[in-house]
Design a protein around this motif. Structure first.
Motif, PDB file in Angstrom:
ATOM      1  N   GLY A  99      58.327   6.853  39.340  1.00 12.73           N
ATOM      2  CA  GLY A  99      56.943   6.814  40.197  1.00 12.73           C
ATOM      3  C   GLY A  99      56.932   7.860  41.272  1.00 12.73           C
ATOM      4  N   GLY A 100      55.830   8.263  41.930  1.00  9.81           N
ATOM      5  CA  GLY A 100      55.864   8.935  43.246  1.00  9.81           C
ATOM      6  C   GLY A 100      56.295  10.303  42.789  1.00  9.81           C
ATOM      7  N   VAL A 101      56.566  10.910  42.006  1.00  2.79           N
ATOM      8  CA  VAL A 101      56.946  12.298  41.667  1.00  2.79           C
ATOM      9  C   VAL A 101      55.686  13.357  41.697  1.00  2.79           C
ATOM     10  N   GLY A 102      54.715  12.765  41.798  1.00  5.42           N
ATOM     11  CA  GLY A 102      53.466  13.393  41.800  1.00  5.42           C
ATOM     12  C   GLY A 102      53.011  13.977  40.382  1.00  5.42           C
ATOM     13  N   LEU A 105      49.098  13.993  40.296  1.00  3.03           N
ATOM     14  CA  LEU A 105      48.810  15.137  40.899  1.00  3.03           C
ATOM     15  C   LEU A 105      48.818  16.528  39.991  1.00  3.03           C
ATOM     16  N   ASP A 127      47.880   5.461  33.709  1.00  2.00           N
ATOM     17  CA  ASP A 127      48.802   4.971  34.800  1.00  2.00           C
ATOM     18  C   ASP A 127      48.162   3.592  35.453  1.00  2.00           C
ATOM     19  N   ASN A 259      57.940  19.495  40.600  1.00  5.80           N
ATOM     20  CA  ASN A 259      56.822  18.977  41.737  1.00  5.80           C
ATOM     21  C   ASN A 259      57.576  19.094  43.016  1.00  5.80           C
ATOM     22  N   MET A 260      56.920  19.240  44.155  1.00  4.13           N
ATOM     23  CA  MET A 260      57.527  19.225  45.576  1.00  4.13           C
ATOM     24  C   MET A 260      58.884  19.922  45.500  1.00  4.13           C
ATOM     25  N   PRO A 296      54.997  23.711  44.999  1.00  4.84           N
ATOM     26  CA  PRO A 296      55.325  23.327  46.367  1.00  4.84           C
ATOM     27  C   PRO A 296      54.778  22.063  46.906  1.00  4.84           C
ATOM     28  N   ILE A 297      55.493  21.546  47.991  1.00  2.00           N
ATOM     29  CA  ILE A 297      54.594  20.565  48.758  1.00  2.00           C
ATOM     30  C   ILE A 297      53.726  21.317  49.644  1.00  2.00           C
ATOM     31  N   ASP A 298      52.500  20.927  49.450  1.00  2.00           N
ATOM     32  CA  ASP A 298      51.385  21.642  50.114  1.00  2.00           C
ATOM     33  C   ASP A 298      50.844  20.484  50.978  1.00  2.00           C
ATOM     34  N   LEU A 301      47.108  20.415  49.888  1.00  2.12           N
ATOM     35  CA  LEU A 301      46.823  19.718  48.657  1.00  2.12           C
ATOM     36  C   LEU A 301      46.821  18.314  48.790  1.00  2.12           C
ATOM     37  N   ALA A 302      47.622  17.843  49.690  1.00  2.00           N
ATOM     38  CA  ALA A 302      47.978  16.173  50.093  1.00  2.00           C
ATOM     39  C   ALA A 302      46.367  15.932  50.554  1.00  2.00           C
ATOM     40  N   CYS A 305      43.623  15.849  48.238  1.00  3.79           N
ATOM     41  CA  CYS A 305      43.631  14.942  47.217  1.00  3.79           C
ATOM     42  C   CYS A 305      43.234  13.448  48.072  1.00  3.79           C
TER      43      CYS A 305
HETATM   44  P1  ADP Z   1      52.717   9.555  40.613  1.00  6.37           P
HETATM   45  O1  ADP Z   1      51.574   9.886  39.752  1.00  6.37           O
HETATM   46  O2  ADP Z   1      54.067  10.386  40.297  1.00  6.37           O
HETATM   47  O3  ADP Z   1      52.875   8.271  40.911  1.00  6.37           O
HETATM   48  P2  ADP Z   1      51.126  10.879  42.753  1.00  6.37           P
HETATM   49  O4  ADP Z   1      50.456  12.079  41.720  1.00  6.37           O
HETATM   50  O5  ADP Z   1      50.129   9.574  42.702  1.00  6.37           O
HETATM   51  O6  ADP Z   1      52.388  10.359  42.081  1.00  6.37           O
HETATM   52  O7  ADP Z   1      51.383  11.498  43.783  1.00  6.37           O
HETATM   53  C1  ADP Z   1      52.076  10.498  45.235  1.00  6.37           C
HETATM   54  C2  ADP Z   1      51.741  11.368  46.420  1.00  6.37           C
HETATM   55  O8  ADP Z   1      52.414  12.327  46.911  1.00  6.37           O
HETATM   56  C3  ADP Z   1      50.303  11.597  46.663  1.00  6.37           C
HETATM   57  O9  ADP Z   1      49.652  10.813  47.822  1.00  6.37           O
HETATM   58  C4  ADP Z   1      49.999  12.915  46.245  1.00  6.37           C
HETATM   59  O10 ADP Z   1      49.055  13.553  47.288  1.00  6.37           O
HETATM   60  C5  ADP Z   1      51.511  13.328  46.952  1.00  6.37           C
HETATM   61  N1  ADP Z   1      52.019  14.692  46.442  1.00  6.37           N
HETATM   62  C6  ADP Z   1      52.487  14.701  45.076  1.00  6.37           C
HETATM   63  N2  ADP Z   1      52.774  16.013  45.138  1.00  6.37           N
HETATM   64  C7  ADP Z   1      52.419  16.606  45.980  1.00  6.37           C
HETATM   65  C8  ADP Z   1      52.567  18.276  46.504  1.00  6.37           C
HETATM   66  N3  ADP Z   1      53.014  18.953  45.724  1.00  6.37           N
HETATM   67  N4  ADP Z   1      52.175  18.501  47.575  1.00  6.37           N
HETATM   68  C9  ADP Z   1      51.604  17.771  48.426  1.00  6.37           C
HETATM   69  N5  ADP Z   1      51.393  16.288  48.281  1.00  6.37           N
HETATM   70  C10 ADP Z   1      51.831  15.777  47.095  1.00  6.37           C
END
Ligand code: ADP
Length: 334
Positions: A99-102, A105, A127, A259-260, A296-298, A301-302, A305
């Protein structure tokens, strides 16, 4: 008298309340018969409550009678199950080892690019342990429907969205469900949601390689899987496990996405590998599938979201990922 195509064209302008998609796109038009000055139309009643059916009947009659040469229009309803009406070209799962890899997103961004390019897209947020799709899209509307089905909620860009979060009394209610139960709920989302006609239904899977994603994968007719990872991932082993899981079920891996991957610093134009160097080549090898993208980490974007505005985001990285995805899926479909 109009041709059948002309009648369909006018029905494509009739939006179903609650879904705000047309009768044609929801695949609710079952039959159109044109005879001497009269048009008979039969619609499926799946997921439509009585009020909606009455409204549609009047509206369709009105629209049809306005067509040149039509004196009378008869509109009737037939029973049908959503799963028999859904025509989805590709159901694609988005998975991750942890989890937490985005993953959510990445699912969201892929959906946004595809929808912008004119594809009909749906996102099934499977999910259930951490449903974040509705929040990213700023959706909190409760889906409407009837005993015969549920209508997905439409995003601003026209993406159909369904998530357990939209059905819970309180968005923050935590869900602690066991794998098989999750599978059951997702199966219901698949069979009882009227998705209608879609090019792509993206399924945001629960993370990991335990029961939950497995049961989801088993309940859906998947065209392929996209695997998301981040450079933080300690070993390619997790990805390998996800790959094995898909292979066991004969589901093609379309590719992997990092991602990231890096942090882009606009002032200097530099890329900083915040979480260490890219694991892309290692993951490509582990998955035996191509690298579809590196996002990228942006911070923008965060922020978008968090504000429920993912659809306002646009970047080269996201579009090139979506392009690679389309190539991978057309290569597999051949
Ligand atoms: P997962 O579905 O893998 O559990 P999420 O998509 O919910 O993860 O993302 C977890 C957090 O990380 C979210 O708050 C999201 O906004 C942030 N995040 C993920 N990828 C990026 C990115 N490339 N740039 C900025 N923030 C990101």
């Amino acid at each position: 008298m109009p041709t059948k195509e002309e009648v369909m064209e006018s029905l494509d302008a009739v939006l179903v309340p609650g879904a705000t998609r047309s009768l044609v796109k929801l695949n609710l038009v079952r039959q159109v018969a044109i005879s001497d000055q009269e048009v008979n139309i039969s619609l499926a009643s799946a997921a439509l409550n009585e009020g909606t059916q009455d409204w549609l009947k009047a509206k369709v009659r009105d629209v049809t009678r306005k067509l040149p040469g039509v004196k009378e229009a008869e509109i009737g309803f037939v029973k049908a199950k959503p799963k028999d009406l859904n025509e989805i070209r590709h159901v694609v799962a988005v998975a991750s080892g942890k989890g937490g890899v985005g993953k959510s997103l990445v699912t969201g961004l892929l959906g946004v690019s595809l929808a912008r390019w004119g594809h009909e897209v749906g996102i099934l947020d499977a999910d259930i342990t951490g449903p974040s799709i509705p929040k990213m899209f700023g959706i909190s509307t409760r889906p409407s429907g009837s005993d015969s089905g549920i209508l997905p909620v439409l995003s601003r860009l026209g993406i159909e969205i369904m998530s357990i979060n939209l059905l819970l009394p309180n968005e923050d209610d935590a869900i602690i469900w066991r794998g098989p139960l999750i599978g059951g709920a997702i199966k219901q989302f698949w069979e009882e949601v009227l998705w209608g006609r879609l090019d792509y239904l993206l399924v945001d899977l629960p993370p990991g390689t335990a029961d939950a994603p497995l049961t989801v994968m088993q309940s859906l007719p998947l065209s392929g899987v996209v695997i998301v990872f981040s450079p933080q991932e300690l070993a390619a082993m997790v990805v390998r496990k996800a790959v094995q899981m898909a292979q066991k079920m004969n589901i093609p891996i379309l590719g992997v996405v990092e991602n990231m991957s890096y942090l882009y610093v606009p002032d200097t134009g530099k890329r900083i590998e915040l979480f260490g160097s890219s694991k892309a080549q290692e993951m490509v090898k582990a998955a035996g599938a191509p690298l579809l993208g590196q996002l990228p980490i942006d911070p923008q974007l965060a922020r978008l979201c968090d504000e429920g505005d993912i659809e306002r985001y646009n970047s080269e990285a996201m579009n090139s990922f979506a392009e690679a995805f389309l190539q991978a899926i057309s290569a597999k479909a051949r």
